[in-house]
Structure formats: C-alpha cells, structure tokens
Design an enzyme around this catalytic site. Structure first.
Site, PDB file in Angstrom:
ATOM      1  N   GLU A   1      -1.167   1.543  -5.250  1.00  0.00           N
ATOM      2  CA  GLU A   1      -0.890   2.990  -5.141  1.00  0.00           C
ATOM      3  C   GLU A   1      -1.934   4.008  -5.640  1.00  0.00           C
ATOM      4  O   GLU A   1      -1.523   4.928  -5.538  1.00  0.00           O
ATOM      5  CB  GLU A   1       0.643   3.125  -5.751  1.00  0.00           C
ATOM      6  CG  GLU A   1       1.329   4.276  -6.134  1.00  0.00           C
ATOM      7  CD  GLU A   1       0.806   4.937  -7.214  1.00  0.00           C
ATOM      8  OE1 GLU A   1       1.256   6.066  -7.655  1.00  0.00           O
ATOM      9  OE2 GLU A   1      -0.241   4.326  -7.969  1.00  0.00           O
ATOM     10  N   TRP A   2      -2.991   3.392  -5.857  1.00  0.00           N
ATOM     11  CA  TRP A   2      -4.107   4.025  -6.113  1.00  0.00           C
ATOM     12  C   TRP A   2      -3.948   4.921  -7.561  1.00  0.00           C
ATOM     13  O   TRP A   2      -4.641   5.592  -7.645  1.00  0.00           O
ATOM     14  CB  TRP A   2      -4.824   4.886  -5.220  1.00  0.00           C
ATOM     15  CG  TRP A   2      -4.586   4.399  -3.735  1.00  0.00           C
ATOM     16  CD1 TRP A   2      -5.084   3.185  -3.248  1.00  0.00           C
ATOM     17  CD2 TRP A   2      -3.715   5.019  -2.622  1.00  0.00           C
ATOM     18  NE1 TRP A   2      -4.469   2.965  -2.009  1.00  0.00           N
ATOM     19  CE2 TRP A   2      -3.854   4.118  -1.529  1.00  0.00           C
ATOM     20  CE3 TRP A   2      -3.105   6.216  -2.312  1.00  0.00           C
ATOM     21  CZ2 TRP A   2      -3.493   4.179  -0.328  1.00  0.00           C
ATOM     22  CZ3 TRP A   2      -2.567   6.430  -1.278  1.00  0.00           C
ATOM     23  CH2 TRP A   2      -2.770   5.774  -0.175  1.00  0.00           C
ATOM     24  N   GLY A   3      -2.986   4.539  -8.174  1.00  0.00           N
ATOM     25  CA  GLY A   3      -3.112   5.333  -9.648  1.00  0.00           C
ATOM     26  C   GLY A   3      -2.499   6.897  -9.516  1.00  0.00           C
ATOM     27  O   GLY A   3      -2.311   7.328 -10.415  1.00  0.00           O
TER      28      GLY A   3
ATOM     29  N   ASP B   1       0.647  -1.217   0.025  1.00  0.00           N
ATOM     30  CA  ASP B   1       0.099  -0.105  -0.159  1.00  0.00           C
ATOM     31  C   ASP B   1       0.671   1.297   0.046  1.00  0.00           C
ATOM     32  O   ASP B   1       2.091   1.142   0.070  1.00  0.00           O
ATOM     33  CB  ASP B   1      -0.849  -0.106   1.276  1.00  0.00           C
ATOM     34  CG  ASP B   1      -2.202   0.425   0.993  1.00  0.00           C
ATOM     35  OD1 ASP B   1      -2.421   1.352  -0.052  1.00  0.00           O
ATOM     36  OD2 ASP B   1      -3.314   0.255   1.748  1.00  0.00           O
TER      37      ASP B   1
ATOM     38  N   ASP C   1     -10.247   3.433  -3.424  1.00  0.00           N
ATOM     39  CA  ASP C   1     -10.916   2.310  -2.820  1.00  0.00           C
ATOM     40  C   ASP C   1     -12.320   2.053  -3.473  1.00  0.00           C
ATOM     41  O   ASP C   1     -13.015   3.173  -3.740  1.00  0.00           O
ATOM     42  CB  ASP C   1     -10.937   2.422  -1.321  1.00  0.00           C
ATOM     43  CG  ASP C   1      -9.708   1.923  -0.685  1.00  0.00           C
ATOM     44  OD1 ASP C   1      -8.419   1.667  -1.523  1.00  0.00           O
ATOM     45  OD2 ASP C   1      -9.603   1.909   0.416  1.00  0.00           O
TER      46      ASP C   1
ATOM     47  N   ASN D   1       0.589   7.982  -9.033  1.00  0.00           N
ATOM     48  CA  ASN D   1       1.777   8.225  -9.852  1.00  0.00           C
ATOM     49  C   ASN D   1       1.841   7.262 -11.299  1.00  0.00           C
ATOM     50  O   ASN D   1       2.962   7.056 -11.516  1.00  0.00           O
ATOM     51  CB  ASN D   1       3.158   7.752  -8.896  1.00  0.00           C
ATOM     52  CG  ASN D   1       3.241   8.722  -7.761  1.00  0.00           C
ATOM     53  OD1 ASN D   1       3.492   9.828  -7.738  1.00  0.00           O
ATOM     54  ND2 ASN D   1       2.540   8.252  -6.480  1.00  0.00           N
TER      55      ASN D   1
HETATM   56  C1  GLA Z   1      -6.115   1.354   1.677  1.00  0.00           C
HETATM   57  C2  GLA Z   1      -6.096   0.219   0.341  1.00  0.00           C
HETATM   58  C3  GLA Z   1      -7.415  -0.550   0.936  1.00  0.00           C
HETATM   59  C4  GLA Z   1      -7.094  -1.341   1.963  1.00  0.00           C
HETATM   60  C5  GLA Z   1      -6.795  -0.341   3.108  1.00  0.00           C
HETATM   61  C6  GLA Z   1      -6.184  -1.180   4.436  1.00  0.00           C
HETATM   62  O1  GLA Z   1      -7.363   2.279   1.621  1.00  0.00           O
HETATM   63  O2  GLA Z   1      -6.622   0.960  -0.610  1.00  0.00           O
HETATM   64  O3  GLA Z   1      -7.572  -1.471  -0.300  1.00  0.00           O
HETATM   65  O4  GLA Z   1      -5.835  -2.241   1.874  1.00  0.00           O
HETATM   66  O5  GLA Z   1      -5.847   0.503   2.676  1.00  0.00           O
HETATM   67  O6  GLA Z   1      -6.030   0.097   5.367  1.00  0.00           O
END
Ligand code: GLA
Length: 419
Positions: free
Chosen positions: A200-202, A167, A222, A204
């Site tokens: 890394e949620w995109g 993460d 998320d 970068n």
């Molecule tokens: C981030 C991630 C989630 C999960 C939480 C855990 O938000 O994107 O998928 O892993 O952390 O704290």
C-alpha cells in the site's frame, strides 16, 4: 466447480464482504474458519520472508516457463538453501474471470494453469506467491480483487498458493484498513496459510494498523536500482536505496516477528556497483525488510549470487529476535546502525553515503549503545566482544579501536559476540 454453486451462494461469493454467510462457505467446501474471530495466520513470517519476485526485471513479460526456470535457478544457485523459498509472480499473470467470476490465469502465458505451477514449485521445496490488488484493477490494469475477495482467496487456496502480495491501485474511495482486513478474512476463510504482504506504499500508515492484518507492509513507493536518486515517472516517483532507507525513520517500533516493514523487492544485480549492491543488501538485512530478490536469477553473475547468498548477512535479517536496526550515530556522511541479536550478540553497520571512500577509527570505549525501544544496551569498551566483518571475513575484538575503510556508497558490517 459449477455444480457446487447455488445461485444464492454465487451471490454471496460475489458480495465478497466479511458478511458472507457461513453456510455459503460450507457449501463451497471451504475449510471452516477457526471458531475465533478472523485473524491472520500467525505461524507465518516469524522472520522476514525471503524469495524472488518477477516484477523488477520482467514487469508484465512473464510466463510459466520463466517461473519454472527461476524456481530451478533458486535451487541450483544455492539460494533456496540460503533461505529464499518464495517464488512470487507479480502483476500480469491474469486472464479473465470465467462465467462464475472465478479468475483464470492468462491462457497464453500460463497454459498449464496455476495448480500445475504450484505443484512444480512445491516439488522443489519452494513456495508459490501470487499478486492481486484491493481495487477493481491492478496497477497494470488487470482484474483486481475488489468485490471478489472471498472468491479469489478461495481460488488461490485451491491452486496451492502460499503468498499473496496485495496492491493498492484503483482504490479511490476505499478505506485501506477495511479493504486489507476483508482480504485477510477471506484468506482465513479459505483455510490455507497464505502469507499476506500488503503493498500500500505507506500511504495510509499501515504500520499503525496492519500488525493484525498482514505479515508485512510496504513502507514506500517503488524501488529503483540507483543509490540516491528519485526517478520521476510523472505522477509518481521510484526511489533509490538511500531515499528508501531514509523513509524508514520512526518505523522500527512497529516491526517484529510476523509484522515487517517492507522496503520493497531488491535491486541487487540490477546495475548498481558491487559496493552499492553489498550496501543495499546489508541495509535490507539490518532493517529486517523481507529479502525478495528482483534480478534475473537464471542469468546472474557469480558476484551477484555471492552477495545474495552471504549467509552471515542473511543471519542478521533472520535473527529470531526480529529487532530492526537503528541509527545510533552519524559522522557527516557516515551513518552507523546497531541491531541487537539473539544470545547477547550485536550487529553494527557503518554506511558511507558519500561518493568517496572514508577511513574511520571507531573507539569502542566511547560508545555505549542504548536501544530506547527494546532496552538492550551494551558498552563494547567495558564488555569485550570479538567480531567478524561480514563482507571481508576479517576478525578482531573490541580491546582496541577499529580502524576501517568504508568504500564509497558502501558498508562495513560487523557481527559482535561477547567473549
Ligand atoms: C505497484 C507495486 C509494484 C508492482 C507493480 C505491478 O507499482 O508497488 O511493486 O507490484 O505495482 O503493477
């Protein structure tokens, strides 16, 4: 363990950079790294990874009993046979680091330890996944791997871990590419093939640099179990099925065997309607996202189980060519996606985004599909195909127009084979 570690070596482990001395690695009885430059394990995730993850349902309320029961449920529900082999423990398994800096599982929640849990999972033909973070703390405030990358990778390898979700919380000032590459190299040095899933949620644009770093990368923030919402959490938002789909625009060219766009763990069986769940699952399959269930599989309904184990839909996701679908047309709120498959076969998905069911007549003669990225093309009017509709089981062929009824927030998915 302690006896094996000289002070010098401990220093090297704590430094936890790519500069760790080779002799230190050898002393730690780590399997030697390959003679070539550090690289990810290329034999993994040839097709999108499939499994289950704790986070969407349980968040921090996890323990070893839940993991064991969920592993058993993967087997008894038929999910393992359908391909779901990774049992992934997300955030909050952590206890403290010991006096030498080695991370320990939470002693109350995981009293038997991770090795015992890995053995339990492996004995059932499954694999065990774990979670960490490139920063000093995970998103739930547990110890992250920053500064401990090599030591943590070594620990995971010794426990028998098969999958690492990594993460991006608490990473101010860190370079994403550098941080993820450090963990990739650490996993390689530890020697056990561990699938490396970037989370890394995109932020970068990992699709631009992570093909050599990991096996998949999250493309968005998320997920949330809703069709078309943006759930505001203050400083950040979670997204429903359609917003996540729409954020994939332009990313398909980066996806392929061993490098997948990850649309997040699934929300099937988490409160959306049956049609929405079928659409959600079909979209993830067509887009070659990893298929990681996020529901409580110990207690799922027969309907949820049937959706998650629809083998024909899964086969689209697991097709060996690994080509992500593209939207070739839309008619108002009806989106049409195409996915070239092995053996000259195709999948088409008609996605009704609207709140009302939609009748639609698809005239095969009018559509020549051309994939600008892979150069596959087909004219179903000229080259006759037979097809199966993968949720109803209905069959047909492309000799005459197909009249369909696409449910509100739903899909019609066709698998076409040349006759
Ligand atoms: C981030 C991630 C989630 C999960 C939480 C855990 O938000 O994107 O998928 O892993 O952390 O704290």
């Amino acid at each position: 363990m302690k006896a094996l570690l000289s002070p010098l070596m401990l220093g090297a482990l704590f430094a936890a950079t790519t500069l760790i001395a080779p002799e230190a690695r050898a002393q730690a009885s780590v399997k030697p790294a390959a003679a070539t430059a550090p690289a990810k394990f290329t034999e993994l995730a040839k097709t999108p990874q499939m499994g289950w993850n704790t986070w969407n349902t349980f968040a921090c309320d996890i323990n070893e009993q839940l993991i064991r029961e969920s592993a058993d449920a993967l087997v008894s529900s038929g999910m393992r046979e359908a391909g779901y082999v990774y049992v992934n423990i997300d955030d909050c398994w952590h206890g403290k680091r010991d006096e030498n800096g080695f991370i320990q599982p939470d002693p109350q929640r995981f009293p038997s330890g991770m090795k015992a849990l890995a053995d339990y999972v492996h004995a059932r033909g499954l694999k065990l996944g774990i979670y960490s973070d490139a920063g000093a703390h995970t998103c739930a405030g547990k110890p992250g791997s920053r500064g401990y990358e090599y030591q943590d990778a070594l620990t995971y390898a010794r426990w028998g871990i098969d999958y690492l979700k990594y993460d991006w919380c608490d990473t101010d000032g860190l370079n994403a590419r550098g941080a993820y590459t450090t963990m990739r190299d650490a996993l390689r040095a530890a020697g056990r093939p561990i699938l490396f899933a970037l989370c890394e949620w995109g932020d970068n644009k990992p699709w631009e640099w992570a093909a050599d770093v990991g096996h998949s990368w999250r493309t968005t923030g998320d997920i949330y179990p809703c069709w078309d919402c943006d759930f505001n959490r203050g400083t950040w938002s979670s997204w429903g099925v359609l917003p996540i789909l729409d954020k994939q625009a332009g990313l398909r060219k980066f996806s392929g065997p061993g490098r997948w766009n990850d649309m997040d763990m699934m929300e099937v069986g988490k409160g959306m309607t049956e049609d929405e769940d079928k659409a959600h699952f079909s979209i993830w399959a067509m887009m070659n996202s990893p298929l990681i269930a996020g529901n409580d599989i110990r207690k799922m309904s027969a309907t949820t189980r049937k959706i998650l184990t629809n083998r024909a839909i899964i086969a689209l996701n697991q097709d060996e060519r690994g080509i992500q679908a593209w939207r070739f047309m839309n008619d108002g709120q009806l989106d049409m996606y195409a996915k070239p498959l092995a053996n000259g076969e195709w999948a088409l998905m008609f996605l009704n985004r609207a709140d009302k069911a939609r009748s639609y007549r698809f005239d095969w003669d009018e559509h020549e599909l051309k994939d600008e990225f892979t150069h596959n093309q087909v004219h179903f009017g000229k080259v006759r195909h037979s097809f199966t509709e993968l949720w109803s089981g209905a069959t047909g062929d492309t000799a005459r127009p197909y009249a369909m009824n696409v449910p509100a927030h739903g899909v019609v998915v066709l698998h076409l084979r040349p006759r």
